[in-house]
Scaffold this active site. Structure first.
Site, PDB file in Angstrom:
ATOM      1  N   CYS A 131     -60.012  63.794  66.722  1.00 62.60           N
ATOM      2  CA  CYS A 131     -59.262  64.343  67.859  1.00 62.60           C
ATOM      3  C   CYS A 131     -59.949  63.956  69.180  1.00 62.60           C
ATOM      4  CB  CYS A 131     -59.103  65.855  67.705  1.00 62.60           C
ATOM      5  SG  CYS A 131     -57.811  66.558  68.772  1.00 62.60           S
ATOM      6  N   HIS A 142     -56.513  65.840  62.447  1.00 65.14           N
ATOM      7  CA  HIS A 142     -57.620  66.643  61.909  1.00 65.14           C
ATOM      8  C   HIS A 142     -57.632  66.552  60.381  1.00 65.14           C
ATOM      9  CE1 HIS A 142     -59.053  68.865  65.511  1.00 65.14           C
ATOM     10  NE2 HIS A 142     -57.840  68.576  65.955  1.00 65.14           N
ATOM     11  N   GLU A 188     -59.857  67.208  58.317  1.00 63.94           N
ATOM     12  CA  GLU A 188     -60.629  68.259  57.649  1.00 63.94           C
ATOM     13  C   GLU A 188     -59.756  69.368  57.065  1.00 63.94           C
ATOM     14  OE1 GLU A 188     -60.807  69.498  62.110  1.00 63.94           O
ATOM     15  OE2 GLU A 188     -60.601  67.675  60.914  1.00 63.94           O
TER      16      GLU A 188
END
EC number: 6.3.4.2
Length: 535
Positions: free
Chosen positions: A382, A508, A510
């Site tokens: 990001c 993102h 994750e």
């Protein structure tokens, strides 16, 4: 008929209600049941999207773009499901919706009250969690501690739902603490007794009590809790402190918690308990040999929960290598061009995660420059991608003063800028590009090698985008735009082929990593860091 399980907590906060709920969800899923899970947060913010990470920790984003509590990340990783916007309900969201209805005249001029209007709204959102997923079981964690003023409407709503749906369709699980008094040399049940008494005073009799303890409980202690709290002896479940969170489902299963729940709710379990995969994961975690050090350069490092999913994803990526990924926390506010080597000379890889605001951005840029110039594996997420393009523009293209328009509105070279349709939006809440979006990957790139696919989907949380006016200049000087939106308009991934491993993404990743299935970029990044360590 969907069944509902409510998880409450007493005595103190931070007892592990979320992990208990997630572990139970995992056990039921492994028995062949379709499970969804939900968190009720009693704070008055509509969602955590505009809350400081120092206050709340990470904001976890779902596929459908809901900004939610970090506990939803635990839920998704443990149960291996993708949740939706109905999985996080705040008091602010409930009250806001009720007040909007009142302004529209939906209540026909009646007096709007906590009971029935707020409680009915809560119950409606309870039911939506099940209806939207067609789940066999909905597990709902009630945030806060029994007796908290702000939690009372939620407690009342889950009390009422038992009458609405029938006792056979509702179950209450209460988490308590069994403290060890060192001077007396014994564990005390009185806090648990008082916590259950408080809950019963609010109209809820727990069916299961999960007792958090440092030491193994004797059968006498379990019998005493069962007697004074009016539940079956086998329904007192010990949850002992563990070195790994992944031990908890196995602890609960060993005490037949899933069997008790299945019997109590008359659930149609398709399989017997099967935790071989989970046991293999735990064995892997307990047999890690050696470490890989990742320098995480961020502005919120004093509260590590602000990067919870990033750290978990790094850990997941180390498991196939049988390595423990250790995060070196680096405050980007302390880093500059003069001292960056002191901070990063001993790391195996450098990661710059997401974030907002100007403060400490120059330290991140210094870290990115160090990674690029010293060929240290780099992974930007990001803001970490946005600042990678800014660093490249400044130090490779020579565009002095290049920056993001978010961080420096007067920059002569706005490498990162708002989309035209975003420029007139003033509200901060809920106005980001949120949720799962497609990305098209360019062939013969590192990104394509990592994903082994041309079309992928990842979760996003950002407002600013790469400014395409500078794309040709960066490409001409060695930066590859390896991922874009399907129409090619929005930049999703950049990389520098000249380096051994240098990749950054606007999304993102994750949020989609799992303990038994590491997210591809994290997996490749940690592998590259391991190779760098052994150069």
């Amino acid at each position: 008929m969907t069944k509902f399980i409510f998880v409450t907590g007493g005595v103190v906060s931070s007892l592990g209600k979320g992990i208990t709920a997630a572990s139970l969800g995992r056990l039921l899923k492994d028995r062949g049941l379709k499970v969804t899970i939900q968190k009720f947060d009693p704070y008055l913010n509509v969602d955590p999207g505009t809350m400081s990470p120092y206050q709340h920790g990470e904001v976890f984003v779902t596929d459908d773009g809901a900004e939610t509590d970090l506990d939803l990340g635990h839920y998704e990783r443990f149960i291996d499901i993708n949740l939706n916007k109905y999985s996080n309900v705040t008091a602010g969201k409930v009250y806001s919706h009720v007040l909007k209805k009142e302004r529209r005249g939906d209540y026909l001029g009646g007096t709007v009250q906590v009971i029935p209007h707020i409680t009915n709204e809560i119950k409606e959102r309870l039911l939506l969690a099940g209806e939207s997923t067609n789940a066999d079981v909905v597990i709902t964690e009630i945030g806060g501690t029994t007796g908290d003023i702000e939690s009372l409407p939620f407690i009342e709503a889950i009390r009422q739902i038992r009458s609405d749906l029938g006792r056979e369709n509702v179950m209450y699980v209460h988490c308590t603490l069994l403290p060890y008094i060192k001077a007396a040399g014994e564990m005390k049940t009185k806090p648990t007794q008082h916590s259950v008494k408080e809950l019963r005073g609010l109209g809820i009799q727990p069916d299961l009590i999960v007792v958090r303890t440092e030491y193994e409980m004797t059968q006498d202690l379990k019998d005493k809790i069962a007697l004074f709290c009016d539940i079956n002896k086998e329904s007192v479940i010990e949850c002992r402190d563990a070195s790994s969170l992944y031990e908890i489902p196995l602890q609960l299963s060993a005490q037949d918690m899933d069997d008790i729940v299945i019997k109590r709710l008359d659930l149609d379990a398709k399989y017997e308990t099967q935790l071989d995969e989970w046991q293999y994961l735990l064995d892997t975690v307990n047999s890690l040999d050696g470490t890989i050090t990742i320098g995480l350069v961020g502005k919120y490092v004093s509260l590590q929960d602000a990067y919870l999913s990033v750290v978990e994803s790094l850990k997941h990526a180390g498991y196939p290598l049988k390595k423990d990924v250790v995060v070196k926390w680096i405050d980007s506010g302390e880093v500059n061009d003069n001292n960056v080597e002191d901070y990063l000379k001993d790391v195996d890889g450098i990661l710059v995660p997401g974030g907002f605001g100007f403060r400490a951005s120059e330290g991140k840029i210094a870290a990115i420059k160090y990674a690029r110039e010293n060929n240290v594996p780099y992974f930007g997420i990001c803001l970490g991608m946005q600042l990678a393009t800014v660093e490249f523009a400044r130090n490779v293209l020579g565009l002095e003063g290049a920056h993001s328009a978010e961080l420096n509105p007067s920059t002569p070279y706005p490498i990162i800028d708002l989309l035209p349709e975003q420029k007139d939006i003033e509200d901060l809440g809920g106005t980001l590009r949120l949720g799962l979006y497609p990305c098209k990957i360019k062939e013969n790139t590192l990104a394509h090698q990592i994903y082994d696919a041309v079309n992928i989907e990842e979760r996003h949380r950002h407002r600013y985008e790469f400014n395409n006016e500078f794309r040709e200049q960066l490409e001409a000087n060695g930066m590859v735009f390896s991922g874009t939106s399907p129409d090619g308009r929005l930049v999703e991934m950049v990389e520098i082929p000249e380096n051994d491993f240098y990749i950054a993404c606007q999304f993102h990743p994750e949020f989609l990593s799992r303990p038994n299935r590491p997210q591809p970029i994290f997996k490749s990044f940690v592998e590259a860091a391991y190779k760098h360590q052994n150069k």
